[in-house]
Scaffold this motif. Structure first.
Motif, PDB file in Angstrom:
ATOM      1  N   TRP A  43       0.848  -1.183   0.000  1.00 41.35           N
ATOM      2  CA  TRP A  43       0.000   0.000   0.000  1.00 41.35           C
ATOM      3  C   TRP A  43       0.889   1.241   0.000  1.00 41.35           C
ATOM      4  CZ3 TRP A  43      -4.027   1.307   4.435  1.00 41.35           C
ATOM      5  CH2 TRP A  43      -4.667   2.526   4.114  1.00 41.35           C
ATOM      6  N   ASN A  44       0.855   1.973  -1.077  1.00 32.09           N
ATOM      7  CA  ASN A  44       1.626   3.214  -1.163  1.00 32.09           C
ATOM      8  C   ASN A  44       0.735   4.348  -0.694  1.00 32.09           C
ATOM      9  OD1 ASN A  44       3.890   1.872  -2.484  1.00 32.09           O
ATOM     10  ND2 ASN A  44       2.532   1.725  -4.259  1.00 32.09           N
ATOM     11  N   HIS A  45       0.797   4.625   0.599  1.00 36.60           N
ATOM     12  CA  HIS A  45      -0.062   5.645   1.198  1.00 36.60           C
ATOM     13  C   HIS A  45       0.487   7.029   0.863  1.00 36.60           C
ATOM     14  CE1 HIS A  45      -2.090   8.034   4.273  1.00 36.60           C
ATOM     15  NE2 HIS A  45      -2.922   7.022   4.462  1.00 36.60           N
ATOM     16  N   PRO A  46      -0.385   7.962   0.438  1.00 43.44           N
ATOM     17  CA  PRO A  46       0.112   9.268  -0.023  1.00 43.44           C
ATOM     18  C   PRO A  46       0.888  10.044   1.049  1.00 43.44           C
ATOM     19  CG  PRO A  46      -2.308   9.245   0.140  1.00 43.44           C
ATOM     20  CD  PRO A  46      -1.838   7.823   0.275  1.00 43.44           C
ATOM     21  N   HIS A  47       0.532   9.851   2.352  1.00 44.66           N
ATOM     22  CA  HIS A  47       1.248  10.607   3.394  1.00 44.66           C
ATOM     23  C   HIS A  47       2.134   9.722   4.245  1.00 44.66           C
ATOM     24  CE1 HIS A  47      -1.515  13.620   2.141  1.00 44.66           C
ATOM     25  NE2 HIS A  47      -2.554  12.968   2.619  1.00 44.66           N
ATOM     26  N   LYS A  48       1.695   8.495   4.482  1.00 47.08           N
ATOM     27  CA  LYS A  48       2.423   7.644   5.430  1.00 47.08           C
ATOM     28  C   LYS A  48       3.470   6.770   4.757  1.00 47.08           C
ATOM     29  CE  LYS A  48      -1.759   7.368   8.292  1.00 47.08           C
ATOM     30  NZ  LYS A  48      -2.949   6.531   8.505  1.00 47.08           N
ATOM     31  N   GLY A  49       3.587   6.853   3.442  1.00 48.34           N
ATOM     32  CA  GLY A  49       4.571   6.025   2.756  1.00 48.34           C
ATOM     33  C   GLY A  49       4.066   4.608   2.555  1.00 48.34           C
ATOM     34  N   ARG A  50       5.002   3.682   2.341  1.00 50.99           N
ATOM     35  CA  ARG A  50       4.575   2.316   2.059  1.00 50.99           C
ATOM     36  C   ARG A  50       4.193   1.584   3.346  1.00 50.99           C
ATOM     37  NH1 ARG A  50       8.360   0.254  -1.354  1.00 50.99           N
ATOM     38  NH2 ARG A  50       7.117   1.307  -2.928  1.00 50.99           N
ATOM     39  N   ILE A  51       2.951   1.130   3.422  1.00 54.69           N
ATOM     40  CA  ILE A  51       2.470   0.408   4.599  1.00 54.69           C
ATOM     41  C   ILE A  51       2.525  -1.087   4.306  1.00 54.69           C
ATOM     42  CG2 ILE A  51       0.572   0.126   6.228  1.00 54.69           C
ATOM     43  CD1 ILE A  51      -0.447   2.849   5.460  1.00 54.69           C
ATOM     44  N   PRO A  52       3.250  -1.867   5.132  1.00 56.50           N
ATOM     45  CA  PRO A  52       3.345  -3.306   4.876  1.00 56.50           C
ATOM     46  C   PRO A  52       2.021  -4.006   5.182  1.00 56.50           C
ATOM     47  CG  PRO A  52       4.516  -2.725   6.904  1.00 56.50           C
ATOM     48  CD  PRO A  52       4.032  -1.438   6.298  1.00 56.50           C
ATOM     49  N   PRO A  53       1.771  -5.134   4.507  1.00 51.06           N
ATOM     50  CA  PRO A  53       0.480  -5.819   4.646  1.00 51.06           C
ATOM     51  C   PRO A  53       0.176  -6.226   6.086  1.00 51.06           C
ATOM     52  CG  PRO A  53       2.040  -7.164   3.396  1.00 51.06           C
ATOM     53  CD  PRO A  53       2.655  -5.820   3.549  1.00 51.06           C
ATOM     54  N   GLY A  54       1.208  -6.532   6.868  1.00 50.17           N
ATOM     55  CA  GLY A  54       0.999  -6.904   8.262  1.00 50.17           C
ATOM     56  C   GLY A  54       0.244  -5.838   9.037  1.00 50.17           C
ATOM     57  N   GLU A  55       0.315  -4.570   8.550  1.00 54.17           N
ATOM     58  CA  GLU A  55      -0.332  -3.478   9.272  1.00 54.17           C
ATOM     59  C   GLU A  55      -1.751  -3.183   8.825  1.00 54.17           C
ATOM     60  OE1 GLU A  55       2.149   0.056   9.594  1.00 54.17           O
ATOM     61  OE2 GLU A  55       3.829  -1.267  10.111  1.00 54.17           O
ATOM     62  N   PHE A  56      -2.157  -3.708   7.672  1.00 55.69           N
ATOM     63  CA  PHE A  56      -3.543  -3.417   7.272  1.00 55.69           C
ATOM     64  C   PHE A  56      -4.356  -4.655   6.903  1.00 55.69           C
ATOM     65  CE2 PHE A  56      -3.196  -3.803   2.655  1.00 55.69           C
ATOM     66  CZ  PHE A  56      -1.848  -3.604   2.424  1.00 55.69           C
ATOM     67  N   ILE A  57      -3.699  -5.753   6.555  1.00 56.13           N
ATOM     68  CA  ILE A  57      -4.463  -6.961   6.210  1.00 56.13           C
ATOM     69  C   ILE A  57      -5.326  -7.434   7.390  1.00 56.13           C
ATOM     70  CG2 ILE A  57      -4.277  -9.425   5.608  1.00 56.13           C
ATOM     71  CD1 ILE A  57      -3.914  -7.820   3.150  1.00 56.13           C
ATOM     72  N   PRO A  58      -4.772  -7.459   8.618  1.00 52.73           N
ATOM     73  CA  PRO A  58      -5.622  -7.899   9.746  1.00 52.73           C
ATOM     74  C   PRO A  58      -6.884  -7.047   9.906  1.00 52.73           C
ATOM     75  CG  PRO A  58      -3.319  -7.881  10.400  1.00 52.73           C
ATOM     76  CD  PRO A  58      -3.376  -7.238   9.048  1.00 52.73           C
ATOM     77  N   LEU A  59      -6.740  -5.739   9.736  1.00 50.33           N
ATOM     78  CA  LEU A  59      -7.908  -4.858   9.838  1.00 50.33           C
ATOM     79  C   LEU A  59      -8.868  -5.088   8.666  1.00 50.33           C
ATOM     80  CD1 LEU A  59      -9.300  -2.580  11.363  1.00 50.33           C
ATOM     81  CD2 LEU A  59      -7.895  -0.935  10.104  1.00 50.33           C
ATOM     82  N   ALA A  60      -8.280  -5.303   7.496  1.00 52.33           N
ATOM     83  CA  ALA A  60      -9.113  -5.592   6.317  1.00 52.33           C
ATOM     84  C   ALA A  60      -9.895  -6.884   6.535  1.00 52.33           C
ATOM     85  CB  ALA A  60      -8.242  -5.691   5.070  1.00 52.33           C
TER      86      ALA A  60
END
Ligand code: C2E
Ligand code: MG
Ligand code: MG
Ligand code: MG
Length: 279
Positions: free
Chosen positions: A64-81
């Motif tokens: 995930w190339n977040h416009p402000h936070k940079g690249r977010i690894p899947p470990g940080e958003f897949i669980p929430l998804a």
């Protein structure tokens, strides 16, 4: 007051909790928007045959190339998804992108190499999983033998339904692998009941296998078990020559890890595939 949240975390109501839930809500909202804004990207990690060192597969891994936070690894958003259910939509996007890309490479004359896509339990629970996979293959024109779906043992599945769905996928020509093998509650159960093409030894067993006799024993036993059952075995997280040598001596079929290559963006894996064409 205590509120049960998911499997094993208990949240206490505190002033900070409002901040936490606000952050989660924001992230969830951003996650959905990110799909519309094209902020997701698939990286690909090569899977290499032990004896020939040729690329025989690749795993699609979301970034995930977040416009402000940079690249977010899947470990940080897949669980929430997964918790929010958004993974069903996102997972279908991943599946489609991986198939489009693979087909495009084959059409461009690059060597045809299957792609592995991680499947969330939430996708597996969907009644129409079969149709979704079938429809994506039809839309993209990718022959089913170039698609592998990775399932994990943390999925608590209805065995009867799961074996039916997995058999149907197999009949379609799609391969199934068990990801993170050995870390779940039901590794052998999965092997016994499901049509599995490949075992992926979890990297937690590979990390210290040169120094930890338990890891060494577990890894060699998994390889032997796989071979007895006619299932290919791939080791994840191979980072150095010591691990590689051990796996080679124990006749592990394939490796995936930083030793050969980390997950890389499309142009880079394209160059590796090009190299393989000429060599
Ligand atoms: P996974 O499916 O087990 O993927 C392998 C992870 O191990 C990847 O992390 C990869 O970068 C990392 N890895 C590979 N080789 C090495 C190595 O030699 N050393 C170390 N330390 N790590 C290595 P990544 O890309 O951060 O993905 C983490 C997890 O997020 C994945 O684990 C998978 O469970 C999940 N994930 C990633 N993409 C997707 C997706 O599209 N859908 C779903 N449902 N889950 C995904
Ligand atoms: Mg995986
Ligand atoms: Mg894994
Ligand atoms: Mg995993």
């Amino acid at each position: 007051k205590v509120k049960e949240q998911g499997k094993n975390s208990f949240l206490f109501y505190t002033p900070e909790m409002d901040v936490v839930s606000l952050e989660r809500l924001t992230l969830e909202h951003e996650m959905r928007n990110a799909l519309l804004n094209n902020e997701y990207e698939l990286y690909y990690q090569p899977q290499v045959e032990m004896n020939t060192e040729r690329i025989i597969g690749m795993e699609a891994l979301i970034r995930w190339n977040h416009p402000h936070k940079g690249r977010i690894p899947p470990g940080e958003f897949i669980p929430l998804a997964e918790e929010s259910g958004f993974i069903v939509t996102l997972g279908e996007w991943v599946l489609e992108q991986a198939c489009i890309q693979n087909k495009r490479w084959q059409d461009a004359g690059l060597p045809p190499i299957p792609v592995s896509v991680n499947l969330s339990v939430r996708q597996f629970e969907q009644k129409n999983l079969m149709e979704v996979v079938q429809e994506v293959l039809r839309r993209t024109g990718l022959p089913p033998q170039y698609l592998e779906l990775e399932i994990t043992e943390t999925m608590t599945l209805d065995v009867d339904r799961a074996s039916k769905v997995l058999s149907q996928l197999k009949q379609m020509g799609v391969s199934i692998s068990i990801d993170d093998f050995g870390t779940g509650y039901s590794s052998l159960h999965y092997l016994k009941n499901f049509p599995i093409h490949r075992l992926k030894i979890d990297r937690s067993f590979v990390r210290d296998l040169e120094h930890d006799p338990n890891d060494a024993a577990i890894v060699s036993a998994i390889i032997a078990l796989g071979h007895t059952m006619n299932i290919h075995v791939i080791a994840e997280g191979v980072e150095n020559t010591g691990q590689l040598r051990f796996l080679q001596e124990h006749a592990c079929d394939e490796i995936q890890g930083y030793y050969f290559s980390p997950p890389i963006p499309v142009p880079e894996i394209e160059m590796m595939l090009q190299d393989q064409l000429v060599s």
